[in-house]
Design an enzyme around this catalytic site. Structure first.
Site, PDB file in Angstrom:
ATOM      1  N   HIS A  96      -6.811   4.078   4.578  1.00  0.00           N
ATOM      2  CA  HIS A  96      -7.474   3.074   3.732  1.00  0.00           C
ATOM      3  C   HIS A  96      -8.120   1.983   4.583  1.00  0.00           C
ATOM      4  CE1 HIS A  96      -3.443   0.739   3.300  1.00  0.00           C
ATOM      5  NE2 HIS A  96      -4.260  -0.093   3.908  1.00  0.00           N
TER       6      HIS A  96
ATOM      7  N   ASP B  90      -9.490  -8.489   1.033  1.00  0.00           N
ATOM      8  CA  ASP B  90      -8.610  -8.167  -0.081  1.00  0.00           C
ATOM      9  C   ASP B  90      -7.557  -9.249  -0.291  1.00  0.00           C
ATOM     10  OD1 ASP B  90      -7.258  -7.605   2.263  1.00  0.00           O
ATOM     11  OD2 ASP B  90      -7.149  -5.453   1.923  1.00  0.00           O
TER      12      ASP B  90
ATOM     13  N   GLU C  81      -7.938   2.613  -1.326  1.00  0.00           N
ATOM     14  CA  GLU C  81      -6.981   3.698  -1.114  1.00  0.00           C
ATOM     15  C   GLU C  81      -7.680   5.053  -1.224  1.00  0.00           C
ATOM     16  OE1 GLU C  81      -4.118   3.127   0.014  1.00  0.00           O
ATOM     17  OE2 GLU C  81      -2.891   1.768  -1.182  1.00  0.00           O
TER      18      GLU C  81
ATOM     19  N   ASN D 228      -2.810   5.892   5.741  1.00  0.00           N
ATOM     20  CA  ASN D 228      -3.461   6.926   4.924  1.00  0.00           C
ATOM     21  C   ASN D 228      -4.989   6.835   4.983  1.00  0.00           C
ATOM     22  OD1 ASN D 228      -3.984   4.674   3.403  1.00  0.00           O
ATOM     23  ND2 ASN D 228      -2.819   5.296   1.601  1.00  0.00           N
TER      24      ASN D 228
HETATM   25  C1  GLP Z   1      -3.083  -3.550   4.609  1.00  0.00           C
HETATM   26  C2  GLP Z   1      -4.441  -4.238   4.503  1.00  0.00           C
HETATM   27  C3  GLP Z   1      -5.476  -3.544   5.341  1.00  0.00           C
HETATM   28  C4  GLP Z   1      -4.937  -3.290   6.731  1.00  0.00           C
HETATM   29  C5  GLP Z   1      -3.775  -2.336   6.635  1.00  0.00           C
HETATM   30  C6  GLP Z   1      -3.150  -2.026   7.989  1.00  0.00           C
HETATM   31  O1  GLP Z   1      -2.825  -2.658   3.611  1.00  0.00           O
HETATM   32  N1  GLP Z   1      -4.912  -4.356   3.163  1.00  0.00           N
HETATM   33  O2  GLP Z   1      -6.663  -4.334   5.375  1.00  0.00           O
HETATM   34  O3  GLP Z   1      -5.928  -2.762   7.555  1.00  0.00           O
HETATM   35  O4  GLP Z   1      -2.780  -2.903   5.817  1.00  0.00           O
HETATM   36  O5  GLP Z   1      -2.232  -3.015   8.340  1.00  0.00           O
HETATM   37  P1  GLP Z   1      -1.654  -3.232   9.772  1.00  0.00           P
HETATM   38  O6  GLP Z   1      -2.743  -3.792  10.581  1.00  0.00           O
HETATM   39  O7  GLP Z   1      -0.520  -4.202   9.597  1.00  0.00           O
HETATM   40  O8  GLP Z   1      -1.196  -1.902  10.263  1.00  0.00           O
END
Ligand code: GLP
Length: 233
Positions: A130, A62, A135, A128
């Protein structure tokens, strides 16, 4: 799903790097990469190792819409910092958050994903549930698409920005259909804040309301979790 329980993210990084090593040993050619704080320990282990990706291809999950690759909050910048500057791939594909035609950009990514099927896809998980920026409520059969980020994600990700108003409201994301097409998936989750999402991903119903729950239906998923993230399983 196969589980690897670890004491902390550093140990998770060692195990994560081993999954990459095994994939390389099995002749994997294309790697799907993730951002966020979760994969950093895996990337640190990989960049310290002698693993070689110079004839491999990578895709990222992404990217925020509107951020330049030179913006430290962009996922382009993150990937260069934590991975590509030390371990370059022959070709690294990322969604371009500045594309003038969003439609053409998404079509370009889908064409590339079809051409180079992903052998190993690394994932984190949002609070959440995702995955990527898919989402809750995202149809499971979508390919690359534009996303309106939820308030929860904007708030959570604001910790990386000077203030919440700087967090982009939209992003591009690889779709769940493409993620599910990967031969193997490695999901990592650390910390108590992920415990609910991890428990629902594993034991809850397979529902678009908890995007990661779709992984229950994939044949080859490895989940690396620490005790806190596994505490509600
Ligand atoms: C973001 C990314 C995800 C990631 C998520 C969790 O929103 N788009 O790909 O898995 O956050 O992030 P973190 O690893 O910092 O908790």
């Amino acid at each position: 799903m196969k589980f690897i329980f670890v004491d902390n993210p550093n140990e998770g990084g060692i195990k994560g790097a081993q999954v990459f090593k095994n994939a390389l040993a099995n002749n994997a050619k294309t790697f799907g990469l993730a951002t966020g704080s979760t994969p950093i320990s895996t990337y640190n282990e990989i960049t310290k190792s002698n693993l070689d990706f110079s004839n491999k291809i990578s895709f990222n999950l992404d990217e925020y819409i509107g951020l330049k690759p030179t913006n430290p909050q962009s996922y382009h910048f993150y990937m260069n910092k934590y991975f590509f500057s030390v371990k370059p791939f022959a070709q690294s594909y990322l969604l371009n958050g500045l594309a003038t035609s969003e439609e053409a950009e998404l079509a370009r990514y889908d064409r590339l994903l079809e051409k180079y099927p992903i052998d190993l896809q690394l994932l984190g998980i949002g609070k959440n549930g995702h995955i990527g920026f898919n989402e809750p409520g995202t149809p499971f059969d979508l390919t690359s698409h534009k996303v309106k980020l939820t308030e929860s994600t904007i708030k959570t990700n604001s910790r990386f920005f000077n203030n919440i108003n700087e967090v982009p409201k939209y992003a591009f994301s690889m779709g769940i259909r493409s993620i599910m097409s990967s031969k193997q998936i490695l999901l990592e989750a650390y910390g108590e804040k992920k415990a609910d999402a991890v428990a629902k991903m594993i034991n809850g119903p397979v529902t678009e309301q908890l995007p990661a729950s779709i992984l229950q239906t994939h044949q080859n998923v490895i989940v690396i979790v620490d005790e806190a993230a596994a505490s509600k399983i």
